[in-house]
Scaffold this motif. Structure first.
Motif, PDB file in Angstrom:
ATOM      1  N   SER A 179     -41.657 -21.578 -62.948  1.00  9.34           N
ATOM      2  CA  SER A 179     -42.197 -22.699 -62.181  1.00  9.34           C
ATOM      3  C   SER A 179     -43.067 -23.614 -63.037  1.00  9.34           C
TER       4      SER A 179
ATOM      5  N   ARG B 141     -40.605 -24.980 -59.155  1.00 10.90           N
ATOM      6  CA  ARG B 141     -41.988 -25.325 -58.831  1.00 10.90           C
ATOM      7  C   ARG B 141     -42.124 -25.692 -57.355  1.00 10.90           C
ATOM      8  N   ARG B 142     -41.152 -26.456 -56.830  1.00 11.33           N
ATOM      9  CA  ARG B 142     -41.181 -26.829 -55.409  1.00 11.33           C
ATOM     10  C   ARG B 142     -41.046 -25.594 -54.525  1.00 11.33           C
TER      11      ARG B 142
ATOM     12  N   ARG C  97     -41.876 -22.487 -55.298  1.00 14.69           N
ATOM     13  CA  ARG C  97     -43.129 -21.734 -55.392  1.00 14.69           C
ATOM     14  C   ARG C  97     -44.209 -22.373 -54.540  1.00 14.69           C
ATOM     15  N   ARG C  98     -44.277 -23.687 -54.553  1.00 17.85           N
ATOM     16  CA  ARG C  98     -45.301 -24.386 -53.767  1.00 17.85           C
ATOM     17  C   ARG C  98     -45.073 -24.197 -52.266  1.00 17.85           C
ATOM     18  N   ARG C  99     -43.817 -24.261 -51.825  1.00 14.42           N
ATOM     19  CA  ARG C  99     -43.510 -24.029 -50.409  1.00 14.42           C
ATOM     20  C   ARG C  99     -43.925 -22.632 -49.971  1.00 14.42           C
TER      21      ARG C  99
ATOM     22  N   GLN D 197     -46.195 -20.771 -51.394  1.00 12.23           N
ATOM     23  CA  GLN D 197     -47.649 -20.705 -51.459  1.00 12.23           C
ATOM     24  C   GLN D 197     -48.285 -21.321 -50.210  1.00 12.23           C
TER      25      GLN D 197
END
Length: 77
Positions: free
Chosen positions: A53, A60-61, A63-65, A67
């Motif tokens: 990520s 990365r998107r 992982r952010r979702r 999180q």
């Protein structure tokens, strides 16, 4: 600039070269797929995704979702 990830209150330094980080992330995911073998474990898959990520926008998107979902779930309970 030194790259690092924070996990469980700890800082883990990552290599500066993006090719090494991508290779490390893919290696962790590949080892995690073989998690039924001794020494390797399924814990390596999420760690590999975390490392990836840093350099791959799609990961990365994702992982952010996850999180954001986790924080919302934690606040509710």
């Amino acid at each position: 600039m030194a790259r690092e990830i924070r996990l469980a209150g700890r800082r883990i330094r990552l290599p500066d070269d993006h090719r090494l980080r991508i290779g490390l992330g893919l290696g962790l995911i590949g080892g995690g797929i073989l998690g039924f073998l001794p020494v390797l474990g399924f814990w390596m898959i999420p760690l590999g995704v975390l490392v990836l990520s840093q350099d791959v926008p799609a990961v990365r998107r994702l992982r952010r979702r996850v999180q954001v979902w986790w924080e919302r779930r934690r606040r509710r309970g």
